[in-house]
Design a protein around this motif. Structure first.
Motif, PDB file in Angstrom:
ATOM      1  N   SER A   1     -61.504  94.055  -8.495  1.00  0.00           N
ATOM      2  CA  SER A   1     -61.275  93.451  -7.170  1.00  0.00           C
ATOM      3  C   SER A   1     -60.968  91.967  -7.305  1.00  0.00           C
ATOM      4  O   SER A   1     -60.059  91.433  -6.657  1.00  0.00           O
ATOM      5  CB  SER A   1     -62.507  93.662  -6.299  1.00  0.00           C
ATOM      6  OG  SER A   1     -62.330  93.061  -5.037  1.00  0.00           O
ATOM      7  N   TYR A   2     -61.740  91.277  -8.196  1.00  0.00           N
ATOM      8  CA  TYR A   2     -61.490  89.852  -8.421  1.00  0.00           C
ATOM      9  C   TYR A   2     -60.117  89.618  -9.053  1.00  0.00           C
ATOM     10  O   TYR A   2     -59.420  88.656  -8.718  1.00  0.00           O
ATOM     11  CB  TYR A   2     -62.582  89.266  -9.316  1.00  0.00           C
ATOM     12  CG  TYR A   2     -63.856  88.940  -8.596  1.00  0.00           C
ATOM     13  CD1 TYR A   2     -63.829  88.473  -7.286  1.00  0.00           C
ATOM     14  CD2 TYR A   2     -65.098  89.079  -9.220  1.00  0.00           C
ATOM     15  CE1 TYR A   2     -65.005  88.176  -6.628  1.00  0.00           C
ATOM     16  CE2 TYR A   2     -66.279  88.783  -8.566  1.00  0.00           C
ATOM     17  CZ  TYR A   2     -66.223  88.333  -7.257  1.00  0.00           C
ATOM     18  OH  TYR A   2     -67.371  88.039  -6.595  1.00  0.00           O
TER      19      TYR A   2
ATOM     20  N   THR B   1     -62.571  82.789  -7.662  1.00  0.00           N
ATOM     21  CA  THR B   1     -62.583  84.023  -8.460  1.00  0.00           C
ATOM     22  C   THR B   1     -62.851  83.723  -9.933  1.00  0.00           C
ATOM     23  O   THR B   1     -63.557  84.478 -10.607  1.00  0.00           O
ATOM     24  CB  THR B   1     -61.243  84.781  -8.329  1.00  0.00           C
ATOM     25  OG1 THR B   1     -60.162  83.871  -8.506  1.00  0.00           O
ATOM     26  CG2 THR B   1     -61.122  85.466  -7.004  1.00  0.00           C
TER      27      THR B   1
ATOM     28  N   THR C   1     -65.209  86.033   1.216  1.00  0.00           N
ATOM     29  CA  THR C   1     -64.334  87.100   0.736  1.00  0.00           C
ATOM     30  C   THR C   1     -64.669  87.469  -0.707  1.00  0.00           C
ATOM     31  O   THR C   1     -64.631  88.650  -1.086  1.00  0.00           O
ATOM     32  CB  THR C   1     -62.854  86.663   0.835  1.00  0.00           C
ATOM     33  OG1 THR C   1     -62.560  86.298   2.192  1.00  0.00           O
ATOM     34  CG2 THR C   1     -61.909  87.786   0.423  1.00  0.00           C
ATOM     35  N   LEU C   2     -64.995  86.448  -1.515  1.00  0.00           N
ATOM     36  CA  LEU C   2     -65.326  86.701  -2.924  1.00  0.00           C
ATOM     37  C   LEU C   2     -66.735  87.270  -3.094  1.00  0.00           C
ATOM     38  O   LEU C   2     -67.030  87.925  -4.106  1.00  0.00           O
ATOM     39  CB  LEU C   2     -65.196  85.391  -3.725  1.00  0.00           C
ATOM     40  CG  LEU C   2     -63.781  84.805  -3.814  1.00  0.00           C
ATOM     41  CD1 LEU C   2     -63.809  83.508  -4.598  1.00  0.00           C
ATOM     42  CD2 LEU C   2     -62.821  85.783  -4.442  1.00  0.00           C
TER      43      LEU C   2
ATOM     44  N   LYS D   1     -53.378  87.682  -6.278  1.00  0.00           N
ATOM     45  CA  LYS D   1     -52.723  87.675  -4.968  1.00  0.00           C
ATOM     46  C   LYS D   1     -52.316  86.276  -4.505  1.00  0.00           C
ATOM     47  O   LYS D   1     -51.206  86.080  -4.004  1.00  0.00           O
ATOM     48  CB  LYS D   1     -53.649  88.336  -3.941  1.00  0.00           C
ATOM     49  CG  LYS D   1     -52.993  88.527  -2.574  1.00  0.00           C
ATOM     50  CD  LYS D   1     -53.966  89.176  -1.598  1.00  0.00           C
ATOM     51  CE  LYS D   1     -53.336  89.278  -0.214  1.00  0.00           C
ATOM     52  NZ  LYS D   1     -54.285  89.842   0.781  1.00  0.00           N
TER      53      LYS D   1
ATOM     54  N   THR E   1     -59.245  80.361  -3.522  1.00  0.00           N
ATOM     55  CA  THR E   1     -59.463  81.726  -4.026  1.00  0.00           C
ATOM     56  C   THR E   1     -59.352  81.770  -5.542  1.00  0.00           C
ATOM     57  O   THR E   1     -60.183  82.401  -6.225  1.00  0.00           O
ATOM     58  CB  THR E   1     -58.444  82.701  -3.406  1.00  0.00           C
ATOM     59  OG1 THR E   1     -58.607  82.706  -1.989  1.00  0.00           O
ATOM     60  CG2 THR E   1     -58.648  84.117  -3.934  1.00  0.00           C
TER      61      THR E   1
ATOM     62  N   ASN F   1     -57.501  91.375  -8.678  1.00  0.00           N
ATOM     63  CA  ASN F   1     -56.504  91.542  -7.619  1.00  0.00           C
ATOM     64  C   ASN F   1     -56.483  90.328  -6.698  1.00  0.00           C
ATOM     65  O   ASN F   1     -55.418  89.827  -6.326  1.00  0.00           O
ATOM     66  CB  ASN F   1     -56.825  92.812  -6.823  1.00  0.00           C
ATOM     67  CG  ASN F   1     -55.710  93.160  -5.853  1.00  0.00           C
ATOM     68  OD1 ASN F   1     -54.539  93.052  -6.178  1.00  0.00           O
ATOM     69  ND2 ASN F   1     -56.087  93.577  -4.658  1.00  0.00           N
ATOM     70  N   GLN F   2     -57.681  89.839  -6.345  1.00  0.00           N
ATOM     71  CA  GLN F   2     -57.766  88.666  -5.470  1.00  0.00           C
ATOM     72  C   GLN F   2     -57.290  87.405  -6.191  1.00  0.00           C
ATOM     73  O   GLN F   2     -56.745  86.496  -5.567  1.00  0.00           O
ATOM     74  CB  GLN F   2     -59.201  88.489  -4.980  1.00  0.00           C
ATOM     75  CG  GLN F   2     -59.632  89.548  -3.988  1.00  0.00           C
ATOM     76  CD  GLN F   2     -60.933  89.201  -3.305  1.00  0.00           C
ATOM     77  OE1 GLN F   2     -61.141  88.063  -2.898  1.00  0.00           O
ATOM     78  NE2 GLN F   2     -61.818  90.176  -3.177  1.00  0.00           N
ATOM     79  N   TYR F   3     -57.504  87.352  -7.488  1.00  0.00           N
ATOM     80  CA  TYR F   3     -57.081  86.180  -8.274  1.00  0.00           C
ATOM     81  C   TYR F   3     -55.561  86.093  -8.349  1.00  0.00           C
ATOM     82  O   TYR F   3     -54.984  85.013  -8.257  1.00  0.00           O
ATOM     83  CB  TYR F   3     -57.678  86.290  -9.678  1.00  0.00           C
ATOM     84  CG  TYR F   3     -57.228  85.185 -10.616  1.00  0.00           C
ATOM     85  CD1 TYR F   3     -57.766  83.915 -10.528  1.00  0.00           C
ATOM     86  CD2 TYR F   3     -56.255  85.428 -11.588  1.00  0.00           C
ATOM     87  CE1 TYR F   3     -57.364  82.899 -11.393  1.00  0.00           C
ATOM     88  CE2 TYR F   3     -55.843  84.425 -12.446  1.00  0.00           C
ATOM     89  CZ  TYR F   3     -56.396  83.168 -12.351  1.00  0.00           C
ATOM     90  OH  TYR F   3     -55.987  82.173 -13.193  1.00  0.00           O
TER      91      TYR F   3
ATOM     92  N   VAL G   1     -63.006  81.964   1.886  1.00  0.00           N
ATOM     93  CA  VAL G   1     -62.782  82.447   0.519  1.00  0.00           C
ATOM     94  C   VAL G   1     -64.088  82.836  -0.151  1.00  0.00           C
ATOM     95  O   VAL G   1     -64.195  83.888  -0.798  1.00  0.00           O
ATOM     96  CB  VAL G   1     -62.029  81.375  -0.310  1.00  0.00           C
ATOM     97  CG1 VAL G   1     -62.017  81.763  -1.787  1.00  0.00           C
ATOM     98  CG2 VAL G   1     -60.613  81.225   0.196  1.00  0.00           C
TER      99      VAL G   1
END
Length: 595
Positions: free
Chosen positions: A301-302, A168, A42-43, A308, A164, A304-306, A39
């Motif tokens: 992007s964060y 994030t 990825t972040l 997801k 994640t 979206n990742q947050y 994670v």
């Protein structure tokens, strides 16, 4: 109240699951560590992406005329190299995490299946008699598989999802507090939706598992008794029953799937709102000069990742509901009360003489429905005791009590002066040789099925026993003789051949006491006469209990017990009972009456 009970049960089940996880703490720790590394890397990638975007924007910014393009391109290639390394390390961390996760889950379900199967071996017969065998199989096979699937998804996505979300938030706070606040304010809506749906799905998934177990039980019963079904033309009725169960399974499955499928679109809607909020707020921040384009790219992007993980976690919650519902059924089986264990100082029977005594014995399968009351019986070593009477009078129940498949409610049973509760079950049951009307054969060779009671038997001993039981001739006609492989419950062997193999087992082991419950019921008259002679030789000096409906087979018994409604109403030799002209005489004459 129902909701509270359900939540309590879920918590209890989860605690039990955690107990199974505890021995594999290293794998669990490694899984979490790899999830964190995966994670974090990825972040970190969006930050590198944002830097790359800013550098490209800097190159093409007309206001910056003194830009050293060569240095910027060099820096950009350096960022791309870092991104490649980060992607590679992320893939390796996720690969290790998946390996650890799979190992962890399959170790857990292996332990659960072992414990469940061991518990089945320890359960008293009254439990197995009172529960559909197919349902028990469904718990050990289907429910454990469903539980494993839930754990696999749960461990993989739950760990990464939680890390994640936390990661994030940390990264977003470091970039811009105001936009992060927008994300945090909208987040509880997604959690509320997922929680609401999860509460609805647990009960439905549990009902689905129970109905599936009921269906498995019916299928198992029908496969085992297909000849009977076809003989009585019950195919139509069975299909109707199957369709009814299948219909209920369809309804509860559809409801469970419907509610669980609401989770993803509902949380996605909330996530889209979060993403929109970040985009609008970030755009105004860029126009106001408080945020660069690269930082906005990073923030989107964060965002979206947050969001997801909320989709994944909501899906995980649904799977975990199903997994916990299945786990609850498995734990119910594992936690069933086992049969009373042998006492620490239990006697191991040796040199058994065969002195058996039943004193004031009372027993019933159902508490409010009495079967055997105040039964008294004293058997001297070497006596042949025949037990006769109408169906349901308690003949086979006495056999169950002698073997201690069931314990008496009142009174006592003793062998050679030792109460059966003070004797190890193994030595007690080894002391009896049983041939029942219902045969039992396992998948394997003829040899394997004969030597069950005496695994170290020599070929000469096995052949001698087969000849004594008149099974040798048909065994030699089989394709591979004693090495012929037969299917479950005897496969294509006839009923008589199956019974001959069961008789051969007893002939081989020659225990000190015998129980013959309609032992020749499936054998032709000519062979039966021969086997009765072999039995007569085998019973010499051995205490024998013979349950028979055909009274012609027990005329030579030392004592005949005539039972009715759980009581011994007459007792004596064949001639003595006929002379009394009582109930036994009526039974005997009814079998030999001339039409």
């Amino acid at each position: 109240m129902k909701g509270d009970n359900r939540n309590t049960k879920q918590k209890e089940t989860l605690i039990k699951v955690l107990r199974y996880i505890k021995p594999y703490g290293f794998l669990m720790t490694l899984t979490i560590l790899m999830a964190v590394i995966s994670v974090v890397l990825t972040l970190y990638l969006p930050i590198l992406t944002g830097d790359a975007v800013d550098r490209i924007a800097y190159i093409f910014d007309p206001s910056e005329l003194s830009v050293d393009v060569t240095m910027i391109w060099a820096g950009l290639f350096g960022i791309l190299k870092k991104m490649a390394v980060v992607v590679a390390l992320t893939a390796i961390a996720q690969w290790i995490m998946n390996i650890c996760n799979n190992q962890l889950v399959y170790n857990i379900i292996q332990d659960i299946r072992k414990k469940a199967f061991r518990r089945i071996e320890e359960l008293p017969l009254k439990y197995l008699d009172a529960h559909a065998h197919g349902d028990i199989v469904s718990r050990v096979v289907a429910d454990v598989d469903q539980f494993a699937d839930g754990l696999l998804i749960g461990f993989t996505q739950l760990f990464t999802g939680v890390v994640t979300i936390l990661g994030t938030l940390g990264f977003m706070l470091s970039v811009n507090v105001g936009i992060t606040a927008v994300v945090v304010i909208i987040t509880p809506v997604s959690l509320f939706v997922a929680s609401f749906i999860a509460k609805k799905t647990f009960r439905m998934f549990k009902l689905q598992s129970e109905t599936r177990g009921e269906q498995t039980a019916l299928i198992n019963e029908m496969i085992g008794n297909q000849k009977v079904v076809q003989s009585f033309n019950r195919e139509g009725k069975i299909l109707e029953k199957f369709d009814e169960i299948n219909g209920r399974l369809e309804k509860c499955s559809l409801r469970a799937i419907f509610f669980s499928s609401l989770t993803n679109p509902c949380t996605r809607f909330v996530n889209s709102v979060v993403y929109t909020g970040v985009g609008l707020t970030g755009a105004f921040a860029v126009l106001g000069g408080r945020l660069s384009v690269g930082q906005l790219t990073c923030f989107l992007s964060y965002a979206n990742q947050y969001t997801k993980p909320f989709n994944e976690i909501s899906g995980v919650i649904t799977e975990l509901q199903n997994a916990l519902a299945c786990a609850a059924r498995i734990f119910e089986l594992i936690e069933e009360e086992a049969q009373v264990p042998d006492k620490a100082d239990a006697v191991v029977l040796k040199d058994v003489k065969g002195n058996v005594q039943l004193k004031d014995v009372s027993f019933s399968y159902v508490p409010d429905k009495k079967l055997i009351e105040n039964l008294n019986l004293k058997v001297e070593p070497g006596q042949r005791i025949a037990i006769v009477g109408p169906t349901g009078c308690g003949k086979t129940t006495i056999i169950n009590l002698l073997m201690r498949f069931y314990d008496v409610d009142e009174g006592s049973i003793s062998v050679d002066g030792n109460g059966v509760r003070n004797i190890t079950r193994k030595s007690l049951r080894t002391s009896y040789g049983m041939v029942l009307q219902d045969t039992w054969l396992k998948r394997g060779t003829i040899w394997d099925n004969i030597v069950v009671g005496k695994p170290d038997a020599t070929k000469e001993e096995v052949v001698a026993a087969a000849k004594a039981s008149h099974a040798h001739s048909f065994i030699k006609r089989l394709p591979n003789g004693y090495e012929t492989v037969i299917g479950e419950d005897g496969g294509s062997l006839s009923g008589g051949q199956k019974q001959l193999l069961c008789i051969t087992r007893v002939m081989l082991s020659l225990p000190p006491m015998l129980i013959l419950d309609e032992a020749t019921s499936s054998i032709d008259t000519r062979t039966e006469i021969r086997i009765q002679k072999a039995f007569a030789t085998m019973m010499e000096g051995r205490t024998s209990f013979i349950v028979a409906h055909r009274l012609s087979t027990i005329q030579n018994a030392d004592v005949i017990l005539v039972m009715k409604d759980g009581h011994i109403i007459e007792q004596g030799s064949h001639r003595e009972l006929l002379a009394k002209k009582g109930f036994y005489a009526q039974l005997y004459n009814s079998q030999f009456a001339i039409a």
